[in-house]
Design a protein around this motif. Structure first.
Motif, PDB file in Angstrom:
ATOM      1  N   UNK A   1      28.003  20.648  23.384  1.00  0.00           N
ATOM      2  CA  UNK A   1      26.533  21.142  23.408  1.00  0.00           C
ATOM      3  C   UNK A   1      25.671  19.842  23.344  1.00  0.00           C
ATOM      4  N   UNK A   2      25.796  18.793  22.370  1.00  0.00           N
ATOM      5  CA  UNK A   2      24.870  17.697  22.128  1.00  0.00           C
ATOM      6  C   UNK A   2      24.977  16.729  23.178  1.00  0.00           C
ATOM      7  N   UNK A   3      26.129  16.650  24.055  1.00  0.00           N
ATOM      8  CA  UNK A   3      26.092  15.893  25.293  1.00  0.00           C
ATOM      9  C   UNK A   3      25.388  16.649  26.326  1.00  0.00           C
ATOM     10  N   UNK A   4      25.616  17.968  26.527  1.00  0.00           N
ATOM     11  CA  UNK A   4      24.966  18.503  27.472  1.00  0.00           C
ATOM     12  C   UNK A   4      23.168  18.233  27.299  1.00  0.00           C
ATOM     13  N   UNK A   5      22.832  18.506  26.048  1.00  0.00           N
ATOM     14  CA  UNK A   5      21.522  18.125  25.743  1.00  0.00           C
ATOM     15  C   UNK A   5      21.139  16.781  26.201  1.00  0.00           C
TER      16      UNK A   5
ATOM     17  N   UNK B   1      15.492  20.330  39.107  1.00  0.00           N
ATOM     18  CA  UNK B   1      16.178  21.542  39.886  1.00  0.00           C
ATOM     19  C   UNK B   1      17.734  21.562  39.569  1.00  0.00           C
ATOM     20  N   UNK B   2      18.448  20.553  39.707  1.00  0.00           N
ATOM     21  CA  UNK B   2      20.017  20.527  39.196  1.00  0.00           C
ATOM     22  C   UNK B   2      20.162  20.606  37.804  1.00  0.00           C
ATOM     23  N   UNK B   3      19.294  20.109  37.031  1.00  0.00           N
ATOM     24  CA  UNK B   3      19.541  20.397  35.493  1.00  0.00           C
ATOM     25  C   UNK B   3      19.160  21.849  35.216  1.00  0.00           C
TER      26      UNK B   3
ATOM     27  N   UNK C   1      21.817  27.117  33.776  1.00  0.00           N
ATOM     28  CA  UNK C   1      22.120  28.430  33.916  1.00  0.00           C
ATOM     29  C   UNK C   1      23.601  28.570  33.729  1.00  0.00           C
ATOM     30  N   UNK C   2      24.587  27.578  34.196  1.00  0.00           N
ATOM     31  CA  UNK C   2      25.978  27.751  34.068  1.00  0.00           C
ATOM     32  C   UNK C   2      26.701  27.418  32.988  1.00  0.00           C
ATOM     33  N   UNK C   3      25.771  27.201  31.697  1.00  0.00           N
ATOM     34  CA  UNK C   3      26.746  26.707  30.571  1.00  0.00           C
ATOM     35  C   UNK C   3      27.407  28.011  30.087  1.00  0.00           C
ATOM     36  N   UNK C   4      28.389  27.703  29.175  1.00  0.00           N
ATOM     37  CA  UNK C   4      29.263  29.014  28.941  1.00  0.00           C
ATOM     38  C   UNK C   4      28.895  28.931  27.392  1.00  0.00           C
ATOM     39  N   UNK C   5      27.827  28.747  26.763  1.00  0.00           N
ATOM     40  CA  UNK C   5      27.452  28.869  25.468  1.00  0.00           C
ATOM     41  C   UNK C   5      25.828  29.111  25.409  1.00  0.00           C
TER      42      UNK C   5
ATOM     43  N   UNK D   1      17.244  22.228  22.589  1.00  0.00           N
ATOM     44  CA  UNK D   1      17.542  21.104  23.092  1.00  0.00           C
ATOM     45  C   UNK D   1      17.886  20.931  24.475  1.00  0.00           C
ATOM     46  N   UNK D   2      18.171  22.044  24.958  1.00  0.00           N
ATOM     47  CA  UNK D   2      18.683  22.223  26.386  1.00  0.00           C
ATOM     48  C   UNK D   2      17.183  22.571  27.318  1.00  0.00           C
ATOM     49  N   UNK D   3      16.791  23.516  26.507  1.00  0.00           N
ATOM     50  CA  UNK D   3      15.672  24.296  27.322  1.00  0.00           C
ATOM     51  C   UNK D   3      14.510  23.107  27.505  1.00  0.00           C
TER      52      UNK D   3
END
Length: 297
Positions: free
Chosen positions: A129-133, A149-151, A156-160, A165-167
């Motif tokens: 999750x940290x790397x996704x952030x 847009x790609x981000x 929306x595709x994350x499985x958690x 940090x992501x939004x």
């Protein structure tokens, strides 16, 4: 500490005297090259070192020295070394993406490089999750619509369940390029996820509320953002979630905006903002700039 030439000279003097530089000496010399952004001397020193690549932690430190040079040449070198010497781990991929994010390359190329690394990484290591952030932050900092847009699609595709940090990087990306339709839609979506309990961690951060409000005011959307913040404040108040919606910092900005506005309904909006400020103060919120409260009291 920032003089690569002196670092190289010192190493050569040691060797001329028959002394063998130890690991700490090489690391210090490479750090000097990093601080001085001299990739030529960096390569010369690194290639003269009988480095043991099984020391993964030290190798990551060296890659990070390159990343800190903040050039596209250094970013390319990070990738070259990373691929050449073994199987890259999650930390090394993160460093490579950081190198591109910091690089002096144009925003499109930075974004493309980070997405390319992500595609490589997800097939060889487990992305946490940290790397996704980090990925979302790096690509949205390019301030390119296609990357934001790609981000958004990746989010929306994350499985958690993502958190601020992501939004926040995506939200800030839409703010930065002035796409208020996306900004407001995302804000409403996040608040809905928070209030319904579907994802309590989706709650917008105070920084997003502040930056959104400031940008809206600067772009002539004072009335729209005031109505939105009032509506959100009511939603939180009705659920007795005091202090979790737009804070006093936001209403200070709105007060300042309306105080300088020539809008025909300026007095009405000022009154509403003053009432909300008084309510937030009673709830325990504290003013960032006390002068606005003194004027509204």
């Amino acid at each position: 500490a920032r003089n690569p030439e002196k670092a190289l000279e010192f190493l050569n003097e040691m060797k001329d005297k028959g002394l063998r530089p130890d690991q700490g000496t090489y690391v210090t010399a490479l750090e000097a090259c990093s601080r001085g952004s001299n990739i030529g001397i960096f390569d010369e020193i690194f290639n003269s070192w009988d480095f043991q690549y099984d020391n993964v932690r030290l190798f990551s430190t060296i890659l990070n020295f390159l990343a800190e040079m903040k050039t596209s040449e250094a970013a390319k070198r990070v990738e070259e070394l990373m691929i050449k010497y073994g199987s890259p781990d999650l930390i090394q991929y993160n460093i490579a993406m950081k190198a591109w994010a910091l690089s002096d390359d144009c925003s499109y190329q930075r974004g493309d490089a980070i997405w390319r690394l992500y595609e490589q990484m997800k097939h060889s290591v487990k992305v946490d999750d940290t790397t996704y952030a980090l990925i979302l932050r790096y690509v949205c900092q390019t301030k390119q619509r296609k990357n934001i847009r790609k981000a958004d699609e990746l989010l929306a595709s994350l499985d958690f369940a993502p958190d601020h940090r992501h939004y926040d990087p995506i939200h800030q990306g839409w703010i930065d390029i002035g796409d208020f339709k996306e900004v407001l839609e995302m804000l409403k979506h996040r608040v809905d996820l928070h209030l319904t309990g579907m994802n309590p961690d989706a709650r917008p951060s105070p920084t997003i509320y502040h930056n959104l409000t400031l940008s809206a005011i600067q772009n002539g959307k004072l009335e729209a953002v005031t109505k939105l913040m009032e509506r959100l404040s009511e939603q939180y108040y009705e659920r007795r979630l005091n202090g979790l919606g737009p804070g006093l910092r936001v209403y200070e900005l709105l007060f300042a905006g309306w105080d300088q506005s020539q809008h025909p309904h300026r007095t009405l909006f000022l009154s509403k903002v003053q009432l909300r400020m008084a309510s937030l103060l009673k709830q325990g919120d504290r003013p960032i700039d006390p002068k606005w409260y003194r004027r509204s009291a």
